[in-house]
Design an enzyme around this catalytic site. Structure first.
Site, PDB file in Angstrom:
ATOM      1  N   ARG A 195       0.826  -1.199   0.000  1.00 53.35           N
ATOM      2  CA  ARG A 195       0.000   0.000   0.000  1.00 53.35           C
ATOM      3  C   ARG A 195       0.867   1.258   0.000  1.00 53.35           C
ATOM      4  O   ARG A 195       0.613   2.218  -0.715  1.00 53.35           O
ATOM      5  CB  ARG A 195      -0.844  -0.046   1.287  1.00 53.35           C
ATOM      6  CG  ARG A 195      -1.910   0.987   1.356  1.00 53.35           C
ATOM      7  CD  ARG A 195      -3.096   0.517   0.591  1.00 53.35           C
ATOM      8  NE  ARG A 195      -4.009   1.597   0.298  1.00 53.35           N
ATOM      9  CZ  ARG A 195      -4.697   1.673  -0.820  1.00 53.35           C
ATOM     10  NH1 ARG A 195      -4.573   0.769  -1.750  1.00 53.35           N
ATOM     11  NH2 ARG A 195      -5.523   2.662  -1.027  1.00 53.35           N
ATOM     12  N   ASP A 216      -7.492  -1.441  12.579  1.00 56.07           N
ATOM     13  CA  ASP A 216      -6.425  -2.450  12.545  1.00 56.07           C
ATOM     14  C   ASP A 216      -6.493  -3.412  13.737  1.00 56.07           C
ATOM     15  O   ASP A 216      -5.821  -4.451  13.722  1.00 56.07           O
ATOM     16  CB  ASP A 216      -5.042  -1.780  12.488  1.00 56.07           C
ATOM     17  CG  ASP A 216      -4.840  -1.018  11.188  1.00 56.07           C
ATOM     18  OD1 ASP A 216      -5.621  -1.233  10.243  1.00 56.07           O
ATOM     19  OD2 ASP A 216      -3.903  -0.195  11.121  1.00 56.07           O
ATOM     20  N   ARG A 248     -10.118   0.041  -1.894  1.00 54.07           N
ATOM     21  CA  ARG A 248      -9.279   1.058  -1.266  1.00 54.07           C
ATOM     22  C   ARG A 248      -8.870   2.108  -2.312  1.00 54.07           C
ATOM     23  O   ARG A 248      -7.724   2.109  -2.776  1.00 54.07           O
ATOM     24  CB  ARG A 248      -8.049   0.416  -0.615  1.00 54.07           C
ATOM     25  CG  ARG A 248      -8.410  -0.621   0.424  1.00 54.07           C
ATOM     26  CD  ARG A 248      -7.207  -1.357   0.978  1.00 54.07           C
ATOM     27  NE  ARG A 248      -6.451  -0.587   1.948  1.00 54.07           N
ATOM     28  CZ  ARG A 248      -5.333  -1.011   2.529  1.00 54.07           C
ATOM     29  NH1 ARG A 248      -4.822  -2.186   2.221  1.00 54.07           N
ATOM     30  NH2 ARG A 248      -4.710  -0.249   3.403  1.00 54.07           N
ATOM     31  N   ILE A 268      -7.812   5.699  -4.163  1.00 50.03           N
ATOM     32  CA  ILE A 268      -6.883   6.762  -3.753  1.00 50.03           C
ATOM     33  C   ILE A 268      -7.359   8.106  -4.321  1.00 50.03           C
ATOM     34  O   ILE A 268      -6.567   9.008  -4.582  1.00 50.03           O
ATOM     35  CB  ILE A 268      -5.407   6.467  -4.150  1.00 50.03           C
ATOM     36  CG1 ILE A 268      -5.275   6.211  -5.657  1.00 50.03           C
ATOM     37  CG2 ILE A 268      -4.853   5.305  -3.345  1.00 50.03           C
ATOM     38  CD1 ILE A 268      -3.820   6.273  -6.127  1.00 50.03           C
ATOM     39  N   ILE A 298     -14.482   1.418   8.556  1.00 56.05           N
ATOM     40  CA  ILE A 298     -13.418   1.900   7.664  1.00 56.05           C
ATOM     41  C   ILE A 298     -13.304   1.034   6.405  1.00 56.05           C
ATOM     42  O   ILE A 298     -13.218   1.566   5.302  1.00 56.05           O
ATOM     43  CB  ILE A 298     -12.056   1.947   8.402  1.00 56.05           C
ATOM     44  CG1 ILE A 298     -12.175   2.735   9.722  1.00 56.05           C
ATOM     45  CG2 ILE A 298     -10.970   2.552   7.511  1.00 56.05           C
ATOM     46  CD1 ILE A 298     -12.513   4.204   9.583  1.00 56.05           C
ATOM     47  N   CYS A 351      -3.173  -5.182   1.593  1.00 58.58           N
ATOM     48  CA  CYS A 351      -4.092  -6.259   1.982  1.00 58.58           C
ATOM     49  C   CYS A 351      -5.462  -6.036   1.355  1.00 58.58           C
ATOM     50  O   CYS A 351      -5.923  -4.900   1.246  1.00 58.58           O
ATOM     51  CB  CYS A 351      -4.234  -6.305   3.504  1.00 58.58           C
ATOM     52  SG  CYS A 351      -2.836  -7.060   4.340  1.00 58.58           S
TER      53      CYS A 351
HETATM   54  N1  EPU Z   1     -10.268   6.330   1.287  1.00 61.90           N
HETATM   55  C1  EPU Z   1     -10.902   6.719   0.118  1.00 61.90           C
HETATM   56  N2  EPU Z   1     -10.164   7.408  -0.792  1.00 61.90           N
HETATM   57  C2  EPU Z   1      -8.851   7.717  -0.580  1.00 61.90           C
HETATM   58  C3  EPU Z   1      -8.220   7.315   0.607  1.00 61.90           C
HETATM   59  C4  EPU Z   1      -8.965   6.614   1.536  1.00 61.90           C
HETATM   60  O1  EPU Z   1     -12.081   6.441  -0.101  1.00 61.90           O
HETATM   61  O2  EPU Z   1      -8.240   8.349  -1.455  1.00 61.90           O
HETATM   62  C5  EPU Z   1     -11.049   5.596   2.301  1.00 61.90           C
HETATM   63  C6  EPU Z   1     -10.518   4.151   2.459  1.00 61.90           C
HETATM   64  O3  EPU Z   1     -11.076   3.294   1.508  1.00 61.90           O
HETATM   65  C7  EPU Z   1     -10.910   3.850   3.871  1.00 61.90           C
HETATM   66  C8  EPU Z   1     -10.746   5.190   4.594  1.00 61.90           C
HETATM   67  O4  EPU Z   1     -10.823   6.183   3.570  1.00 61.90           O
HETATM   68  O5  EPU Z   1     -12.261   3.497   3.910  1.00 61.90           O
HETATM   69  C9  EPU Z   1      -9.461   5.345   5.368  1.00 61.90           C
HETATM   70  O6  EPU Z   1      -8.355   5.071   4.557  1.00 61.90           O
HETATM   71  P1  EPU Z   1      -6.913   5.663   4.837  1.00 61.90           P
HETATM   72  O7  EPU Z   1      -6.497   6.419   3.632  1.00 61.90           O
HETATM   73  O8  EPU Z   1      -6.893   6.341   6.153  1.00 61.90           O
HETATM   74  O9  EPU Z   1      -6.064   4.326   4.917  1.00 61.90           O
HETATM   75  P2  EPU Z   1      -4.675   4.015   4.256  1.00 61.90           P
HETATM   76  O10 EPU Z   1      -3.819   5.215   4.286  1.00 61.90           O
HETATM   77  O11 EPU Z   1      -4.862   3.319   2.964  1.00 61.90           O
HETATM   78  C10 EPU Z   1      -3.519   3.344   6.507  1.00 61.90           C
HETATM   79  C11 EPU Z   1      -2.798   2.144   7.008  1.00 61.90           C
HETATM   80  C12 EPU Z   1      -3.794   1.016   7.268  1.00 61.90           C
HETATM   81  C13 EPU Z   1      -4.855   1.494   8.250  1.00 61.90           C
HETATM   82  C14 EPU Z   1      -5.504   2.792   7.744  1.00 61.90           C
HETATM   83  C15 EPU Z   1      -6.502   3.377   8.707  1.00 61.90           C
HETATM   84  C16 EPU Z   1      -0.638   2.332   5.971  1.00 61.90           C
HETATM   85  C17 EPU Z   1       0.327   1.828   4.966  1.00 61.90           C
HETATM   86  N3  EPU Z   1      -1.816   1.720   6.024  1.00 61.90           N
HETATM   87  O12 EPU Z   1      -4.113   2.938   5.280  1.00 61.90           O
HETATM   88  O13 EPU Z   1      -3.053  -0.038   7.849  1.00 61.90           O
HETATM   89  O14 EPU Z   1      -5.836   0.508   8.390  1.00 61.90           O
HETATM   90  O15 EPU Z   1      -4.491   3.765   7.459  1.00 61.90           O
HETATM   91  O16 EPU Z   1      -5.911   3.661   9.917  1.00 61.90           O
HETATM   92  O17 EPU Z   1      -0.342   3.245   6.724  1.00 61.90           O
HETATM   93  C18 EPU Z   1      -2.579  -2.260   8.460  1.00 61.90           C
HETATM   94  O18 EPU Z   1      -1.549  -1.843   8.997  1.00 61.90           O
HETATM   95  O19 EPU Z   1      -3.004  -3.427   8.610  1.00 61.90           O
HETATM   96  C19 EPU Z   1      -3.360  -1.352   7.626  1.00 61.90           C
HETATM   97  C20 EPU Z   1      -4.286  -1.767   6.771  1.00 61.90           C
END
Ligand code: EPU
Length: 417
Positions: A92, A304, A121, A123, A326, A116
């Site tokens: 990711r 998490d 997910r 962006i 989430i 995962c």
């Molecule tokens: N989302 C969107 N659009 C985006 C970005 C996010 O719709 O452009 C949505 C996601 O689909 C989700 C929510 O917003 O429903 C939160 O996503 P976030 O962007 O905060 O998550 P992330 O940056 O992809 C990180 C961690 C994850 C953790 C989440 C939430 C990393 C590499 N990953 O993911 O960690 O679950 O924040 O705290 O930092 C893990 O360690 O097992 C893991 C999955």
């Protein structure tokens, strides 16, 4: 193929030490490229996701040394080359190279990130933020091409406090000639780590209130030495295990402020523990109340830990409920737990755990990182010998897990056949 074999039902005593934060370190590696000076990151966890990130540094001609959790990065000879190899898709956090390389070279070509499979997910928050800054974003066949001439002074309001989008936008903005404001940012401790790190390199980033950032671009950043915080999710996972099986079990390296939402639940279910300094001490618990949890951004309950705490729910009387707010598909562990005798049902994002159900050993398959951790907790809590496949997921985020658990009396081993 690697397998974990666990003969469960044993009480655990001794000490488990928590390593550095995966998600902070994964962001700090691309952030380190923003200075051409040497950066030293201490307390970096030795896990496969970090090695995947280091492989990307090789592609970019960045030299590094990773010894005893100390990572020294020298990006003085960095080149801007397309990051489109398949392995980049595996993780990711590869999306942080978007922000970092845009900052350094004003253009980047990069494949979409993986990670995962816990839901859709997207962006789009990252991409829309980049666009608002004046960056052209094009996508074809899962590869993004982004470029700009100058960035706009702008305010970006994130639709949701996304961890990844907050960090990526900060990385893209921090070296510009402009003032960029990001509103509704993520307040997760891992985001604060990146901000603190960049500030220690000389970046001008101000937090207004608790969820707005003002970034005043700074062309030149300097090298630094920075200690990665401990991993609150690794800590939380072992605390959940300790509530179930601890008998004079110490979890060392905890920041209580990062895990208040978990400790509130452990209090509710009557876990027998106390915290002094950075150590949580767990005695044998007489667990006796169900819980209700909604996963939400920090400081509320982290998604998490949703999967590990499902196991705890099975050992509580009555009905425990979790709303997974989430990720819509972070549920692969539930089928496996039900195979072990759990009674867990799902209605949309509502997970209903009917306890108490003893768990029985089984042949299990991890399909994602935290789900894998949940299966380890379940197998340690179940009588009999369980076998867990999908070990590669667990190795993404739990350093040295077999050794850490063996040291406290778990009957656990890994086989590679
Ligand atoms: N989302 C969107 N659009 C985006 C970005 C996010 O719709 O452009 C949505 C996601 O689909 C989700 C929510 O917003 O429903 C939160 O996503 P976030 O962007 O905060 O998550 P992330 O940056 O992809 C990180 C961690 C994850 C953790 C989440 C939430 C990393 C590499 N990953 O993911 O960690 O679950 O924040 O705290 O930092 C893990 O360690 O097992 C893991 C999955």
């Amino acid at each position: 193929m690697k397998k974990i074999i666990i003969n469960g039902g044993k009480r655990l005593s001794g000490k488990i030490k928590i390593d550095g934060s995966k998600n902070a370190a994964l962001a700090l590696i691309p952030a380190s490229l923003l200075t051409k000076d040497v950066v030293t990151l201490e307390n970096v966890p030795d896990i496969s996701d970090i090695h995947e990130m280091l492989d990307i540094l090789n592609i970019l001609n960045v030299s590094y040394e990773f010894i005893d959790n100390k990572l020294t990065i020298d990006s003085s000879r960095i080149i801007n080359t397309p990051l489109i190899k398949k392995n980049i898709e595996k993780i990711r956090a590869s999306y942080y190279f978007m922000g970092a390389l845009l900052s350094l070279f004003q253009n980047v070509q990069i494949i979409a990130p993986g990670g995962c499979k816990i839901g859709n997910r997207p962006i789009n928050y990252h991409l829309n933020g980049f666009r608002k800054m004046g960056i052209n974003v094009n996508e074809m066949d899962n590869v993004f091409n982004m470029s700009y001439v100058i960035l706009n002074n702008t305010t970006i309001k994130l639709p949701f406090p996304s961890v990844g989008a907050t960090i990526n936008l900060v990385l893209a903005a921090v070296k510009s000639d402009n003032i960029i404001i990001i509103d509704n940012i993520s307040c997760e401790p891992e985001v604060n780590q990146v901000i603190d790190f960049l500030k220690s390199c000389g970046a001008r980033i101000k937090k207004i209130g608790h969820n707005t950032l003002i970034i005043i671009g700074t062309a030149k950043l300097k090298g630094t030495t920075f200690k990665v915080m401990n991993d609150r999710i690794e800590a939380g996972t072992y605390c959940i295990l300790a509530a179930l099986l601890g008998d004079n079990l110490l979890i060392e390296g905890i920041n209580k402020d990062h895990l208040n939402s978990l400790f509130t639940i452990l209090d509710k279910v009557n876990a027998d523990y106390f915290i002094k300094d950075n150590i949580a001490y767990f005695n044998k618990s007489n667990l006796n109340n169900p819980f209700e949890i909604e996963t939400s951004p920090f400081p509320l309950f982290p998604t998490d830990l949703q999967q590990p705490i499902c196991v705890l729910g099975s050992f509580l009387p009555g009905q425990s409920i979790i709303y997974e707010n989430i990720y819509e598909d972070r549920i692969a562990h539930i089928k496996e737990l039900n195979k072990m005798g759990a009674d867990i049902k799902i209605f949309q994002n509502k997970i209903i755990i009917n306890g108490r159900t003893p768990l029985f050993s089984n042949k299990l398959k991890a399909k994602d990182l935290r789900g894998g951790a949940a299966l380890i907790i379940a197998a340690l809590s179940a009588k009999g010998t369980s076998l867990i496949e999908g070990v590669n997921y667990i190795e993404r985020g739990y350093p040295n897990i077999i050794q850490k658990l063996s040291n406290v009396g778990a009957d656990i081993k890994m086989e590679d056949s």
